[in-house]
Motif scaffolding. Sequence first.
Motif, PDB file in Angstrom:
ATOM      1  N   GLU A  76       9.999  10.159   9.816  1.00 23.05           N
ATOM      2  CA  GLU A  76       9.137  11.327  10.070  1.00 23.05           C
ATOM      3  C   GLU A  76       7.748  11.180   9.434  1.00 23.05           C
ATOM      4  N   THR A  77       7.529  10.155   8.620  1.00 22.73           N
ATOM      5  CA  THR A  77       6.195   9.943   8.066  1.00 22.73           C
ATOM      6  C   THR A  77       5.330   9.073   8.976  1.00 22.73           C
ATOM      7  N   VAL A  78       5.917   8.584  10.080  1.00 19.44           N
ATOM      8  CA  VAL A  78       5.156   7.737  11.011  1.00 19.44           C
ATOM      9  C   VAL A  78       4.777   8.558  12.242  1.00 19.44           C
ATOM     10  N   LEU A  79       3.491   8.889  12.371  1.00 13.75           N
ATOM     11  CA  LEU A  79       3.010   9.693  13.497  1.00 13.75           C
ATOM     12  C   LEU A  79       2.418   8.744  14.537  1.00 13.75           C
ATOM     13  N   ASN A  80       3.101   8.635  15.657  1.00 14.57           N
ATOM     14  CA  ASN A  80       2.744   7.657  16.681  1.00 14.57           C
ATOM     15  C   ASN A  80       2.048   8.382  17.836  1.00 14.57           C
ATOM     16  N   ILE A  81       0.722   8.423  17.788  1.00 11.37           N
ATOM     17  CA  ILE A  81      -0.028   9.212  18.776  1.00 11.37           C
ATOM     18  C   ILE A  81      -0.511   8.302  19.900  1.00 11.37           C
ATOM     19  N   ASN A  82       0.077   8.476  21.081  1.00 16.94           N
ATOM     20  CA  ASN A  82      -0.138   7.565  22.199  1.00 16.94           C
ATOM     21  C   ASN A  82      -0.097   8.357  23.507  1.00 16.94           C
ATOM     22  N   ILE A  92      -0.716   6.393  13.689  1.00 18.93           N
ATOM     23  CA  ILE A  92      -1.005   5.368  14.689  1.00 18.93           C
ATOM     24  C   ILE A  92      -1.783   6.015  15.835  1.00 18.93           C
ATOM     25  N   LEU A  93      -2.943   5.463  16.164  1.00 15.10           N
ATOM     26  CA  LEU A  93      -3.737   5.936  17.309  1.00 15.10           C
ATOM     27  C   LEU A  93      -3.903   4.753  18.247  1.00 15.10           C
ATOM     28  N   ASP A  94      -3.101   4.716  19.299  1.00 16.89           N
ATOM     29  CA  ASP A  94      -3.033   3.504  20.124  1.00 16.89           C
ATOM     30  C   ASP A  94      -2.772   3.889  21.573  1.00 16.89           C
ATOM     31  N   HIS A  95      -2.915   2.923  22.472  1.00 23.05           N
ATOM     32  CA  HIS A  95      -2.633   3.195  23.890  1.00 23.05           C
ATOM     33  C   HIS A  95      -1.748   2.119  24.517  1.00 23.05           C
ATOM     34  N   HIS A  96      -1.280   1.162  23.717  1.00 20.11           N
ATOM     35  CA  HIS A  96      -0.352   0.147  24.238  1.00 20.11           C
ATOM     36  C   HIS A  96       1.057   0.733  24.343  1.00 20.11           C
ATOM     37  N   PHE A 100       0.808  -1.228   0.000  1.00 20.43           N
ATOM     38  CA  PHE A 100       0.000   0.000   0.000  1.00 20.43           C
ATOM     39  C   PHE A 100       0.837   1.271   0.000  1.00 20.43           C
ATOM     40  N   LYS A 101       2.031   1.172  -0.569  1.00 15.76           N
ATOM     41  CA  LYS A 101       2.917   2.324  -0.680  1.00 15.76           C
ATOM     42  C   LYS A 101       2.195   3.505  -1.328  1.00 15.76           C
ATOM     43  N   GLY A 102       2.347   4.702  -0.744  1.00 14.23           N
ATOM     44  CA  GLY A 102       1.736   5.888  -1.350  1.00 14.23           C
ATOM     45  C   GLY A 102       0.317   6.157  -0.878  1.00 14.23           C
ATOM     46  N   LYS A 103      -0.240   5.220  -0.077  1.00 14.94           N
ATOM     47  CA  LYS A 103      -1.578   5.474   0.485  1.00 14.94           C
ATOM     48  C   LYS A 103      -1.429   5.887   1.946  1.00 14.94           C
ATOM     49  N   VAL A 104      -2.540   6.254   2.563  1.00 17.34           N
ATOM     50  CA  VAL A 104      -2.497   6.607   3.985  1.00 17.34           C
ATOM     51  C   VAL A 104      -2.773   5.340   4.789  1.00 17.34           C
ATOM     52  N   ILE A 105      -1.918   5.051   5.754  1.00 18.91           N
ATOM     53  CA  ILE A 105      -2.106   3.850   6.565  1.00 18.91           C
ATOM     54  C   ILE A 105      -2.373   4.241   8.010  1.00 18.91           C
ATOM     55  N   PHE A 106      -3.543   3.869   8.502  1.00 17.50           N
ATOM     56  CA  PHE A 106      -3.885   4.097   9.902  1.00 17.50           C
ATOM     57  C   PHE A 106      -3.706   2.796  10.681  1.00 17.50           C
ATOM     58  N   TYR A 107      -3.241   2.909  11.918  1.00 17.53           N
ATOM     59  CA  TYR A 107      -3.257   1.791  12.857  1.00 17.53           C
ATOM     60  C   TYR A 107      -4.098   2.229  14.049  1.00 17.53           C
ATOM     61  N   ALA A 108      -5.080   1.417  14.451  1.00 21.06           N
ATOM     62  CA  ALA A 108      -5.941   1.794  15.568  1.00 21.06           C
ATOM     63  C   ALA A 108      -5.973   0.701  16.627  1.00 21.06           C
ATOM     64  N   ASP A 109      -5.685   1.069  17.873  1.00 20.61           N
ATOM     65  CA  ASP A 109      -5.612   0.130  19.003  1.00 20.61           C
ATOM     66  C   ASP A 109      -4.572  -0.959  18.758  1.00 20.61           C
ATOM     67  N   ILE A 110      -3.635  -0.712  17.908  1.00 16.15           N
ATOM     68  CA  ILE A 110      -2.564  -1.652  17.580  1.00 16.15           C
ATOM     69  C   ILE A 110      -1.484  -0.800  16.911  1.00 16.15           C
ATOM     70  N   GLY A 111      -0.234  -1.225  16.976  1.00 18.94           N
ATOM     71  CA  GLY A 111       0.798  -0.516  16.201  1.00 18.94           C
ATOM     72  C   GLY A 111       1.835   0.231  17.007  1.00 18.94           C
ATOM     73  N   SER A 112       1.438   0.913  18.098  1.00 15.97           N
ATOM     74  CA  SER A 112       2.424   1.698  18.855  1.00 15.97           C
ATOM     75  C   SER A 112       3.639   0.886  19.318  1.00 15.97           C
ATOM     76  N   VAL A 138     -10.829   5.609  22.420  1.00 15.60           N
ATOM     77  CA  VAL A 138     -10.809   6.999  22.879  1.00 15.60           C
ATOM     78  C   VAL A 138      -9.843   7.816  22.017  1.00 15.60           C
ATOM     79  N   MET A 139      -8.684   7.233  21.695  1.00 10.88           N
ATOM     80  CA  MET A 139      -7.714   7.935  20.840  1.00 10.88           C
ATOM     81  C   MET A 139      -8.304   8.149  19.443  1.00 10.88           C
ATOM     82  N   ALA A 140      -8.961   7.102  18.911  1.00 12.08           N
ATOM     83  CA  ALA A 140      -9.581   7.203  17.581  1.00 12.08           C
ATOM     84  C   ALA A 140     -10.668   8.275  17.584  1.00 12.08           C
ATOM     85  N   TYR A 141     -11.411   8.319  18.683  1.00 12.97           N
ATOM     86  CA  TYR A 141     -12.494   9.308  18.787  1.00 12.97           C
ATOM     87  C   TYR A 141     -11.955  10.742  18.850  1.00 12.97           C
ATOM     88  N   LEU A 142     -10.933  10.972  19.682  1.00 13.78           N
ATOM     89  CA  LEU A 142     -10.390  12.333  19.808  1.00 13.78           C
ATOM     90  C   LEU A 142      -9.885  12.829  18.457  1.00 13.78           C
TER      91      LEU A 142
END
Length: 384
Positions: free
Chosen positions: A115-121, A103-107, A73-85, A137-141
Amino acid sequence: MTINKLFKDIEEAINRLYSYPSKDVILIHHDDADGLSSGAILCKSLSDAGYNVKLVCIEKLMDQVIRYIHTTFKGKVIFYADIGSPHADVISRYNNSGSLVIILDHHDPSEATDETVLNINPEFYGLEGEVDASGSVMAYLFSKYLDESNISLSKIALVGAQELPSQGGKLVKLVYEDVDKVGLDIDLKEMFKILQILGPVGYYEDGPKLGVKACLEGLTQDVMDKYRLLEERRRNANRRMLAILYKYGLRKGRYIQWFDSYNVYKGMGTKVIGSFCSYLSYQKRLVDQDKYIVGFMEMPNIIPGLMELDGRWIKVSMRAPEKLRRLIESGRYPGIVDVLIEASEKVGGVGDGHKYAASAVIPYENRDPFLHELDNAISESLGK
Ligand SMILES: [Mn+2]
């Protein structure tokens, strides 16, 4: 680092999303109730914002799966939710600036190194990952910042938040305030219970898709029929497994006691072996109080809707009986995740979890060497 900084980083991620050329989103989400709620929230909010969303539900992020995703999926936007951090470092390596990754995760997170990987935790903002927020909750915010009207999704965030030990976490409280504004018309506990079956037990038969649908459209007949069917099938399998263990017992190592479920749970997601091991940890007539419990289940070599896995794999779940849990708590015995990760990595596998519960995926042919490594790792940690 404060909550305000978290919100600034979410806004920054949204700006990066808007200025990214592709409108195709691959949304990777976890298979439990929190993961399904997270997937539902982002699927709805991103679709409404004009993105083409492809949902992919993942039980465990193996290296080869991350590599496949970031190559395909190169060149597309990749989201990780509740997994990935926890795997942000590996994701960074395979992404190599090929896609925008959010990435929107809490683990417990590792550091992203691209710098293209945004790890929001929450852990990066002075908060506690498994107390202050769920994945949902992270996905919702994130979704609320995407568009204020997504406040209507706040109740779904609370479904995922039911996995947390309390509902008093700092970010969870903010979601309750939003739910107060829009009203709550679902039974959170019931929805949580249903998703916990649909995702994990129904993993290989479109259960996750039904779970996401249930979040967005409610408990329709098709959802309830599937839930009851899966629930009954798992109950029967648990009964069968228990009968086998009462008849033959668990196999004993020096510090471990183990069993292989062979085909008892065939067709179900591999989280079922973890739930059974938890149940087993309370069965005083069946288990030794001072040995770690280890259960095996063969994993189908497919990730539904995504890819076929290379090699043949087996899932390992590990728990501790009550007495041993107290010894782990006092620090006299090693925490489960440490010895499990050490032993599984020695045989080419990968593991995660915490002190009292953890799981791993290892090559099928390495089951017995793994058992040996596990006993060794515990023995070394104990110094005897
Ligand atoms: Mn979660």
